[in-house]
Design an enzyme around this catalytic site. Structure first.
Site, short mmCIF file in Angstrom:
data_model
loop_
_atom_site.label_atom_id
_atom_site.label_comp_id
_atom_site.label_asym_id
_atom_site.label_seq_id
_atom_site.Cartn_x
_atom_site.Cartn_y
_atom_site.Cartn_z
N LEU A 130 13.00 -7.14 5.63
CA LEU A 130 13.71 -6.00 5.48
C LEU A 130 12.51 -4.55 6.10
O LEU A 130 11.36 -5.08 6.12
CB LEU A 130 14.07 -5.30 3.69
N ASP A 131 13.53 -3.52 5.98
CA ASP A 131 12.13 -2.71 6.88
C ASP A 131 11.50 -2.11 6.06
O ASP A 131 11.09 -2.88 4.20
CB ASP A 131 13.48 -1.68 7.01
N ARG A 132 10.15 -2.01 6.34
CA ARG A 132 8.75 -1.09 5.55
C ARG A 132 9.38 -0.50 5.02
O ARG A 132 8.87 -1.01 3.60
CB ARG A 132 7.85 -1.25 7.09
N THR A 134 12.58 0.11 3.56
CA THR A 134 13.45 -0.67 2.08
C THR A 134 13.00 -1.60 1.23
O THR A 134 11.85 -2.15 1.46
CB THR A 134 14.55 -1.29 3.14
#
Length: 282
Positions: A130-132, A134
């Site tokens: 997951l993106d940082r 998110t």
């Protein structure tokens, strides 16, 4: 070392060991490793070549070495396990935490948090990232077989709050490419890779909408790029034009995961709570 035992059923009677293991999901490379591991494959307690045949009631055992090294453990982290067994660890990643260590992030990542709950001599096998900024559930495999069987097989339910009003449901099928020379930003462009996002509006206050999202593809920033392109950027997503007055990161959460357990082959569904900032938006 992960030890997995099979009691052979009538339908597999007369099958060669290699064919049985390959049909279960053992990759060719893992099969080679098992053959080169002492007692990596045994049949009824004895070493067995993979060309040997199995019969009803036989006891076949494989031993998978978990070679690797976990990073330095991060104790007292907000990242907590929500499910764990011999093959899988599911972590609830808080927003603002990277998944992997990098030059700018050493010791403060999800990998470091996972090191508190896994053996030190195994690799960090994250099935997806997951993106940082998110938050949400991340599935980690504890051995090579689990990683192989779970890759691309996890169904994720994302939730987001986007600007504007959406009703009903729909599908965004638009290709995504890197924007110019940026190593981070993406955009919709004809020469990009195909990206498909399914969405369903949950509720709206007339200014923004809570949506549920499911992905057929996993392009970088896919949800954020798609919704920005159709004029509904996610709240807090400054990179793609979202308003940051109510939340200081993209309002995106991986709330639920569904998958078939790689060893027991049972259907697993794991749900999580929204973090405080996301709850505030809702």
């Amino acid at each position: 070392m992960r030890v997995i035992e099979f009691i052979i059923k009538e339908k597999d009677d007369g099958t060669q060991i290699r064919d049985f293991l390959r049909s279960f999901g053992v990759s060719a490379s893992l099969l080679t490793k098992l053959k080169n591991t002492e007692n990596g494959i045994t049949l009824n307690g004895e070493f067995a070549p993979t060309i040997d045949k199995i019969h009803t009631g036989d006891r076949l055992i494989i031993r998978i070495e978990n070679k690797g090294k976990m990073p330095t453990p991060l104790k007292n982290s907000d990242a907590v396990p929500v499910y764990s067994d011999e093959d899988i660890l599911v972590m609830n990643k808080p927003p603002f935490m990277p998944v992997h260590e990098s030059r700018n992030h050493q010791g403060d990542t999800l990998a470091n948090a996972c090191a508190c709950y896994m053996e030190s001599d195994t690799a960090f096998r994250c099935i997806y990232r997951l993106d940082r900024d998110t938050g949400g559930l991340v599935v980690v495999a504890k051995n090579e077989l689990a990683a192989c069987k779970l890759a691309g097989k996890i169904h994720k339910d994302y939730y987001a709050v986007c600007e504007g009003v959406l009703t009903g449901n729909g599908t965004i099928d638009l290709p995504i490419a890197r924007m110019g020379d940026s190593i981070i930003k993406r955009c919709v462009r004809d020469d990009g890779e195909r990206a498909i996002t399914h969405w369903q509006a949950i509720k709206s206050n007339g200014k923004s909408t809570l949506v549920k999202l499911n992905l057929e593809t996993g392009r970088t920033h896919q949800i954020r790029v798609h919704f920005s392109h159709i004029g509904h950027p996610l709240l807090g997503d400054s990179l793609y034009g979202g308003c940051c007055e109510q939340i200081n990161r993209q309002a995106l959460q991986c709330k639920t995961v569904h998958f078939i357990h790689p060893i027991t082959e049972e259907e697993i569904t794991i749900d999580s709570e929204f973090p405080t900032d996301f709850k505030g938006l809702i």
